[in-house]
Scaffold this motif. Structure first.
Motif, PDB file in Angstrom:
ATOM      1  N   CYS A  53       0.833  -1.198   0.000  1.00  0.00           N
ATOM      2  CA  CYS A  53       0.000   0.000   0.000  1.00  0.00           C
ATOM      3  C   CYS A  53       0.869   1.250   0.000  1.00  0.00           C
ATOM      4  CB  CYS A  53      -0.916   0.011   1.224  1.00  0.00           C
ATOM      5  SG  CYS A  53      -2.130  -1.320   1.260  1.00  0.00           S
ATOM      6  N   VAL A  54       0.474   2.255  -0.798  1.00  0.00           N
ATOM      7  CA  VAL A  54       1.202   3.514  -0.881  1.00  0.00           C
ATOM      8  C   VAL A  54       0.386   4.625  -0.219  1.00  0.00           C
ATOM      9  CG1 VAL A  54       2.381   5.151  -2.384  1.00  0.00           C
ATOM     10  CG2 VAL A  54       2.216   2.738  -3.053  1.00  0.00           C
ATOM     11  N   THR A  55      -0.805   4.873  -0.754  1.00  0.00           N
ATOM     12  CA  THR A  55      -1.726   5.860  -0.203  1.00  0.00           C
ATOM     13  C   THR A  55      -3.083   5.197  -0.046  1.00  0.00           C
ATOM     14  OG1 THR A  55      -2.356   6.681  -2.398  1.00  0.00           O
ATOM     15  CG2 THR A  55      -0.467   7.737  -1.326  1.00  0.00           C
ATOM     16  N   LEU A  56      -4.087   6.010   0.294  1.00  0.00           N
ATOM     17  CA  LEU A  56      -5.433   5.461   0.468  1.00  0.00           C
ATOM     18  C   LEU A  56      -5.976   4.857  -0.811  1.00  0.00           C
ATOM     19  CD1 LEU A  56      -7.061   8.243   2.667  1.00  0.00           C
ATOM     20  CD2 LEU A  56      -6.023   6.098   3.411  1.00  0.00           C
ATOM     21  N   ASP A  57      -5.516   5.342  -1.960  1.00  0.00           N
ATOM     22  CA  ASP A  57      -6.083   4.881  -3.228  1.00  0.00           C
ATOM     23  C   ASP A  57      -5.040   4.388  -4.219  1.00  0.00           C
ATOM     24  OD1 ASP A  57      -4.905   7.298  -3.648  1.00  0.00           O
ATOM     25  OD2 ASP A  57      -6.596   8.201  -4.724  1.00  0.00           O
ATOM     26  N   VAL A  96       7.541  -0.250   0.237  1.00  0.00           N
ATOM     27  CA  VAL A  96       7.463   1.207   0.105  1.00  0.00           C
ATOM     28  C   VAL A  96       8.114   1.829   1.334  1.00  0.00           C
ATOM     29  CG1 VAL A  96       5.932   3.199  -0.083  1.00  0.00           C
ATOM     30  CG2 VAL A  96       5.363   1.075  -1.272  1.00  0.00           C
ATOM     31  N   ASN A  97       8.951   2.846   1.129  1.00  0.00           N
ATOM     32  CA  ASN A  97       9.649   3.473   2.259  1.00  0.00           C
ATOM     33  C   ASN A  97       8.894   4.686   2.786  1.00  0.00           C
ATOM     34  OD1 ASN A  97      10.156   5.562   0.465  1.00  0.00           O
ATOM     35  ND2 ASN A  97      12.354   5.174   0.309  1.00  0.00           N
ATOM     36  N   SER A  98       9.538   5.450   3.676  1.00  0.00           N
ATOM     37  CA  SER A  98       8.880   6.575   4.338  1.00  0.00           C
ATOM     38  C   SER A  98       8.535   7.706   3.383  1.00  0.00           C
ATOM     39  CB  SER A  98       9.785   7.112   5.447  1.00  0.00           C
ATOM     40  OG  SER A  98      11.025   7.556   4.912  1.00  0.00           O
ATOM     41  N   GLU A  99       9.216   7.774   2.240  1.00  0.00           N
ATOM     42  CA  GLU A  99       8.950   8.824   1.267  1.00  0.00           C
ATOM     43  C   GLU A  99       8.001   8.361   0.162  1.00  0.00           C
ATOM     44  OE1 GLU A  99      10.099  11.745   1.864  1.00  0.00           O
ATOM     45  OE2 GLU A  99      11.310  11.119   3.578  1.00  0.00           O
ATOM     46  N   SER A 100       7.337   7.235   0.377  1.00  0.00           N
ATOM     47  CA  SER A 100       6.435   6.628  -0.614  1.00  0.00           C
ATOM     48  C   SER A 100       7.174   6.231  -1.885  1.00  0.00           C
ATOM     49  CB  SER A 100       5.268   7.569  -0.948  1.00  0.00           C
ATOM     50  OG  SER A 100       4.475   7.820   0.197  1.00  0.00           O
ATOM     51  N   THR A 102      -6.106   2.908   7.234  1.00  0.00           N
ATOM     52  CA  THR A 102      -7.539   2.655   7.062  1.00  0.00           C
ATOM     53  C   THR A 102      -8.001   1.391   7.770  1.00  0.00           C
ATOM     54  OG1 THR A 102      -7.162   1.415   5.010  1.00  0.00           O
ATOM     55  CG2 THR A 102      -7.491   3.799   4.826  1.00  0.00           C
ATOM     56  N   HIS A 103      -7.049   0.586   8.279  1.00  0.00           N
ATOM     57  CA  HIS A 103      -7.352  -0.689   8.931  1.00  0.00           C
ATOM     58  C   HIS A 103      -8.094  -1.629   7.981  1.00  0.00           C
ATOM     59  CE1 HIS A 103      -5.810   0.999  12.567  1.00  0.00           C
ATOM     60  NE2 HIS A 103      -6.668   1.994  12.502  1.00  0.00           N
ATOM     61  N   ARG A 104      -7.639  -1.635   6.742  1.00  0.00           N
ATOM     62  CA  ARG A 104      -8.192  -2.558   5.751  1.00  0.00           C
ATOM     63  C   ARG A 104      -7.134  -3.568   5.332  1.00  0.00           C
ATOM     64  NH1 ARG A 104     -11.115   2.023   1.942  1.00  0.00           N
ATOM     65  NH2 ARG A 104     -12.737   2.627   3.433  1.00  0.00           N
ATOM     66  N   LEU A 105      -7.580  -4.772   5.058  1.00  0.00           N
ATOM     67  CA  LEU A 105      -6.696  -5.852   4.637  1.00  0.00           C
ATOM     68  C   LEU A 105      -6.857  -6.075   3.139  1.00  0.00           C
ATOM     69  CD1 LEU A 105      -4.733  -8.152   5.493  1.00  0.00           C
ATOM     70  CD2 LEU A 105      -6.769  -9.618   5.697  1.00  0.00           C
ATOM     71  N   TRP A 106      -5.741  -5.953   2.406  1.00  0.00           N
ATOM     72  CA  TRP A 106      -5.720  -6.180   0.966  1.00  0.00           C
ATOM     73  C   TRP A 106      -5.244  -7.606   0.706  1.00  0.00           C
ATOM     74  CZ3 TRP A 106      -6.449  -1.962  -2.685  1.00  0.00           C
ATOM     75  CH2 TRP A 106      -6.727  -0.736  -2.061  1.00  0.00           C
ATOM     76  N   VAL A 107      -6.033  -8.364  -0.050  1.00  0.00           N
ATOM     77  CA  VAL A 107      -5.739  -9.774  -0.279  1.00  0.00           C
ATOM     78  C   VAL A 107      -5.663 -10.029  -1.780  1.00  0.00           C
ATOM     79  CG1 VAL A 107      -6.431 -12.145   0.191  1.00  0.00           C
ATOM     80  CG2 VAL A 107      -7.010 -10.333   1.820  1.00  0.00           C
ATOM     81  N   GLY A 108      -4.514 -10.536  -2.228  1.00  0.00           N
ATOM     82  CA  GLY A 108      -4.324 -10.872  -3.635  1.00  0.00           C
ATOM     83  C   GLY A 108      -4.625 -12.332  -3.898  1.00  0.00           C
ATOM     84  N   SER A 109      -5.041 -12.643  -5.117  1.00  0.00           N
ATOM     85  CA  SER A 109      -5.497 -13.986  -5.470  1.00  0.00           C
ATOM     86  C   SER A 109      -4.470 -14.735  -6.320  1.00  0.00           C
ATOM     87  CB  SER A 109      -6.824 -13.900  -6.233  1.00  0.00           C
ATOM     88  OG  SER A 109      -7.230 -15.178  -6.697  1.00  0.00           O
TER      89      SER A 109
END
Length: 429
Positions: A145-149, A186-190, A373-380
């Motif tokens: 994850c990088v940003t919210l979107d 991804v590091n602290s500077e995105s 966002t406390h969301r879990l991203w799951v890849g297939s």
């Protein structure tokens, strides 16, 4: 935050000392102090109402966590009644509190997960939020994850930047290929940090215009197989594999790319890893590795082996793939044997099968937890879909005893109690 907290504590200590040693108070002193305490509690509740209405949900760190200290500390003040008039040299009131809080500087860097657990709780199960189809990716084996979107998604051949609709925004042309593993972070500077086709570790600038070699491969016997950037120290953790000895190790590099630590053997000299496929870090500093075909191997920050998880029940077998940790220090791992996402506590105890194979998701392989966002991203494994779930939510950390508002709004008038969600062993959500 620590500086302001210490200043407020010193002020409280000074007032307490003055009360107990230097001043005499009349018979209504206790009543007036109790009234001031009630006013403080009401003020905290008003701030919490404001936060719930106007502060963005993604803004996790809250000054109200600090204010909750004052609420728990005030009832511990033991008052002694005297017969003379009170003469206070300094007063503790909400203006003093707000003056201290107003100077607190909150930056985007640093570890915001620690100390936030009191505001979070598990839900009764994982709730499906959305799914996206990633163009030009065959399988979604690793997610960062990088940003919210925006997220980076990789398969055996590509590393793609996509938005939440699946539209490709950038493609890395020189990434390592042929295996499914944690190729990027991804590091602290995105900025994207990834393993290239020559087994160097590269850094792609935030504007995606400049690629530099962050760590050059100098020993041909060791290949980097997975990378992870620590959100607490911004150190880079690298899982390495030796083609000659068929063994693995974990190396740590600082932000300048200098090697600072190597984790390879346990206290008996036996190798800890066979082939690290995915790597992450827990809130307590533990290094968590998904070791190919064997176990989840966890070592403490200093490198001491803590435990190895080999399935539920213990020893039943595990095919670990994607791995991550959440804001409550749980360890989540995709198991190719049961085709589930298993949840462990930070000490390696099995808690639940959080997710199972589904028609929407298929077989889970890649994992990423977004702490904002406390969301879990799951890849297939079966398709180019990424599914997003929510199983952690915010809760009110404070209780209140104030009377209903004049406008009749009673949403915040009943006392709130923290609840603990119990996960039954073996229960599938």
């Amino acid at each position: 935050m620590l500086t302001k907290a210490q200043r407020l504590k010193d002020r409280i200590d000074y007032v307490l000392y003055d009360l107990l040693n230097n001043v005499l108070c009349d018979l209504n002193f206790k009543h007036r102090c109790k009234k001031q305490k009630i006013e403080m509690i009401r003020h905290i509740v008003r701030l919490r109402r404001y936060e719930h209405r106007y502060v963005q949900p993604a803004f996790i760190f809250s000054a109200l966590q600090f204010l909750s200290f004052t609420k728990t500390a005030l009832p511990q003040i033991h008052l002694t009644l005297h017969t003379s008039q009170l003469s206070m040299t300094e007063s503790l009131n909400k203006e003093d509190v707000m003056e201290s809080l107003s100077a607190i500087q909150i930056t985007e860097r640093g570890n915001r997960r620690v100390g936030n657990q009191c505001l979070l709780k598990l839900t009764s199960g994982a709730e499906f939020h959305q799914s996206l189809t990633v163009t030009d990716v065959y399988r979604c084996l690793h997610i960062s994850c990088v940003t919210l979107d925006r997220v980076w998604v990789s398969d055996q051949y590509n590393i793609m930047l996509t938005d939440t609709t699946g539209v490709p925004l950038h493609r890395v042309e020189d990434s390592c290929s042929g295996y499914y593993r944690g190729l990027q972070t991804v590091n602290s500077e995105s900025e994207l940090i990834y393993i290239d086709e020559d087994y160097n570790i590269n850094k792609l600038s935030k504007d995606m215009k400049t690629t530099t070699t962050f760590i050059e491969r100098t020993d041909s016997t060791w290949d980097p197989w997975c990378v992870y950037c620590s959100p607490s120290t911004w150190d880079l953790l690298v899982g390495m594999y030796n083609n000659d000895t068929y063994t693995g190790k974990v190396t740590r590099y600082n932000q300048s790319g200098q090697l600072t630590q190597t984790i390879q053997n346990d206290n008996t000299g036996r190798g800890l890893y066979s082939r690290p496929y995915y790597i992450t870090e827990n809130n307590n500093g533990d290094v968590v590795v998904s070791d190919w075909l064997t176990a989840v191997v966890v070592t403490e920050r200093g490198g001491r082996h803590r435990f190895s998880y080999t399935g539920h029940p213990s020893g039943s077998g595990l095919l670990p793939h994607g791995i991550c940790t959440d804001a409550l220090s749980h360890i989540l791992v995709c198991d190719g044997r049961t085709e589930t996402v298993q949840m462990l506590n930070k000490d390696g105890q099995f808690l639940s099968h959080l997710l199972t194979e589904s028609q929407e998701m298929g077989r889970p392989r890649g994992l990423s937890y977004d702490v904002n966002t406390h969301r879990l991203w799951v890849g297939s494994w079966d398709n180019n879909k990424v599914c997003v779930y929510r199983y952690i939510t915010r809760q009110d950390a404070l209780t209140d005893e104030h009377r209903p508002r004049p406008d009749g709004d009673t949403r915040y008038t009943t006392p709130r109690h923290n609840t603990t969600h119990q996960l039954n062993e073996g229960k599938t959500h």
